[in-house]
Design an enzyme around this catalytic site. Structure first.
Site, mmCIF file in Angstrom:
data_model
loop_
_atom_site.group_PDB
_atom_site.id
_atom_site.type_symbol
_atom_site.label_atom_id
_atom_site.label_comp_id
_atom_site.label_asym_id
_atom_site.label_seq_id
_atom_site.Cartn_x
_atom_site.Cartn_y
_atom_site.Cartn_z
ATOM 1 N N HIS A 121 -1.265 1.213 -4.689
ATOM 2 C CA HIS A 121 -1.692 2.605 -4.502
ATOM 3 C C HIS A 121 -0.683 3.628 -5.362
ATOM 4 O O HIS A 121 -0.657 4.759 -5.242
ATOM 5 C CB HIS A 121 -1.600 3.143 -3.051
ATOM 6 C CG HIS A 121 -2.685 2.649 -2.271
ATOM 7 N ND1 HIS A 121 -2.663 2.528 -1.067
ATOM 8 C CD2 HIS A 121 -3.932 1.909 -2.669
ATOM 9 C CE1 HIS A 121 -3.760 1.880 -0.437
ATOM 10 N NE2 HIS A 121 -4.416 1.675 -1.389
ATOM 11 N N CYS B 122 2.541 19.843 -17.980
ATOM 12 C CA CYS B 122 3.067 19.033 -19.095
ATOM 13 C C CYS B 122 3.988 19.740 -19.930
ATOM 14 O O CYS B 122 3.493 20.593 -20.639
ATOM 15 C CB CYS B 122 1.797 18.148 -19.775
ATOM 16 S SG CYS B 122 2.689 17.126 -20.916
ATOM 17 N N ASP C 97 6.255 4.575 -1.468
ATOM 18 C CA ASP C 97 7.621 5.266 -1.416
ATOM 19 C C ASP C 97 8.795 4.331 -2.168
ATOM 20 O O ASP C 97 9.821 4.507 -2.252
ATOM 21 C CB ASP C 97 8.200 5.126 -0.048
ATOM 22 C CG ASP C 97 8.063 3.639 0.693
ATOM 23 O OD1 ASP C 97 7.908 2.615 0.163
ATOM 24 O OD2 ASP C 97 7.352 3.521 2.077
ATOM 25 N N GLN D 4 0.641 -1.157 0.074
ATOM 26 C CA GLN D 4 -0.068 0.060 0.239
ATOM 27 C C GLN D 4 0.985 1.314 -0.073
ATOM 28 O O GLN D 4 0.419 2.459 -0.109
ATOM 29 C CB GLN D 4 -0.917 0.044 1.362
ATOM 30 C CG GLN D 4 -1.892 -1.165 1.362
ATOM 31 C CD GLN D 4 -2.594 -1.573 2.579
ATOM 32 O OE1 GLN D 4 -1.989 -1.117 3.710
ATOM 33 N NE2 GLN D 4 -3.738 -2.031 2.533
ATOM 34 N N ASN D 5 2.112 1.116 0.254
ATOM 35 C CA ASN D 5 3.062 2.007 0.206
ATOM 36 C C ASN D 5 3.470 2.812 -1.181
ATOM 37 O O ASN D 5 3.502 1.845 -2.261
ATOM 38 C CB ASN D 5 4.498 1.741 0.761
ATOM 39 C CG ASN D 5 4.237 1.225 2.392
ATOM 40 O OD1 ASN D 5 3.213 1.547 2.826
ATOM 41 N ND2 ASN D 5 4.893 0.687 2.864
ATOM 42 N N ASN E 52 1.824 -6.514 13.264
ATOM 43 C CA ASN E 52 1.471 -4.998 13.126
ATOM 44 C C ASN E 52 1.357 -4.529 14.861
ATOM 45 O O ASN E 52 0.877 -5.067 15.556
ATOM 46 C CB ASN E 52 -0.044 -4.631 12.581
ATOM 47 C CG ASN E 52 -0.291 -3.441 12.260
ATOM 48 O OD1 ASN E 52 0.336 -2.496 11.530
ATOM 49 N ND2 ASN E 52 -1.503 -2.649 12.892
ATOM 50 N N ARG E 53 1.838 -3.210 14.962
ATOM 51 C CA ARG E 53 1.735 -2.745 16.264
ATOM 52 C C ARG E 53 0.568 -2.159 16.240
ATOM 53 O O ARG E 53 0.039 -1.084 15.612
ATOM 54 C CB ARG E 53 2.834 -1.411 16.361
ATOM 55 C CG ARG E 53 3.843 -1.912 16.618
ATOM 56 C CD ARG E 53 4.830 -0.550 17.232
ATOM 57 N NE ARG E 53 6.277 -0.693 16.942
ATOM 58 C CZ ARG E 53 7.150 -1.393 17.765
ATOM 59 N NH1 ARG E 53 6.739 -2.211 18.645
ATOM 60 N NH2 ARG E 53 8.386 -1.452 17.491
ATOM 61 N N GLY E 54 -0.509 -2.635 17.268
ATOM 62 C CA GLY E 54 -1.840 -2.170 17.329
ATOM 63 C C GLY E 54 -2.796 -3.106 16.806
ATOM 64 O O GLY E 54 -2.308 -4.028 15.771
HETATM 65 ZN ZN LIG Z 1 0.491 16.285 -21.788
#
Ligand SMILES: [Zn+2]
Length: 288
Positions: free
Chosen positions: A128, A186, A113, A110-111, A252-254
């Site tokens: 994502h 663009c 990064d 889901q990251n 998972n924490r939590g």
């Molecule tokens: Zn364009």
């Protein structure tokens, strides 16, 4: 050897880890990761998918409102700089090791990064999207984020001076700082650019989810790390695994939304547990 998990009750944590190893041993494991695997790389656990602002912006707001778009780009640019400076942590590396040893089949994340890829994982489904790419909503041209960031800083030199950019306590950017910001367009057609990330309230593209499903379907266990499973697509993948009656391990924490459905739940940090699994599972595979 020291106990890899130092939780409040080490015995329970060690027991949970042992149960997780039993559940996963000898299986081909699909992995789902969330923000919790990147916190040890210094990336805060923002709730919104990809939006480095505290109140997630919807795609509708972004597309229809110049002020919102300006605010988004300021936050997104600063968020990207933080991401670009981050390094993969031991949890990312442990998952890459597990893939190399043939235990992990691939990662659904889901990251946005890109740290799994940078750590050496090969099969990564970025549910994502990714901060690395920006595309034109008009002509479809794709741009590398680094090139775009250079343009943003050229057009808005003040943004590189920390004193000019007031950050909130959670890394959110105060709206006033976006006044006068020149929004990048663009360079091919002048159209509106959008980072290649799924915005809050947007759906994961169908083809992308199908790829994630395929990975879970062709594996015989599901390991979830660092996600509280508030995102619907994550819950749906857990359901798919459950229907096939394969083990589901959550680190998972939590609490997470799917704790009651897990075969084993380990309440601990992702990095240390993933490293412990990467050290233990190959030995179990060899002894079987
Ligand atoms: Zn364009």
């Amino acid at each position: 050897m020291h106990d890899p998990i130092s939780a409040a009750s080490p015995d329970t944590a060690a027991d949970d880890l042992a149960r997780a190893v039993d559940a996963l041993a000898g299986r081909r494991v699909a992995v789902l990761t969330g923000a919790g695997v990147s916190t040890d790389s210094g990336i805060p656990d923002y709730r919104g998918a990809g939006a480095p602002v505290r109140t997630p912006m919807t795609a509708q707001q972004f597309l229809s409102n110049d002020d919102a778009r300006r605010r988004y780009w300021v936050g997104s640019h600063l968020g990207w700089r933080a991401f670009a400076a981050a390094r993969p942590n031991d949890g990312h590396r442990a998952l890459a090791d597990l893939e190399r040893s043939g235990i992990v089949t691939g990662i659904v994340t889901q990251n946005v990064d890109g740290l799994h890829l940078r750590a050496g994982s090969r099969r990564v489904v970025e549910l994502h999207g990714t901060m690395r790419r920006v595309f034109c909503t008009h002509c479809g041209q794709v741009f590398d984020r680094r090139d775009l960031a250079a343009r943003v800083e050229h057009d808005n030199p003040w943004i590189t001076v920390p004193e000019n950019v007031e950050l909130g306590p959670d890394g959110d950017v105060l709206p006033a700082t976006s006044d006068g910001f020149v929004i990048p367009a663009c360079s091919v057609c002048g159209g509106m650019l959008k980072p290649d990330v799924v915005f809050f309230g947007e759906f994961v593209p169908v083809a992308k989810f199908a790829e994630a499903e395929q990975l879970v379907r062709t594996s015989d266990a599901l390991l979830i790390a660092g996600s509280s499973l508030v995102v619907n697509s994550g819950v749906r993948l857990v359901e798919r695994a459950r229907r096939r009656r394969v083990p589901v391990v959550i680190v998972n924490r939590g609490a997470t939304k799917s704790d009651v459905k897990a075969t084993v739940k380990i309440d601990a940090g992702a990095s240390e547990v993933l490293r412990a699994l990467a050290e233990t599972l190959p030995l179990r595979a060899a002894s079987q």
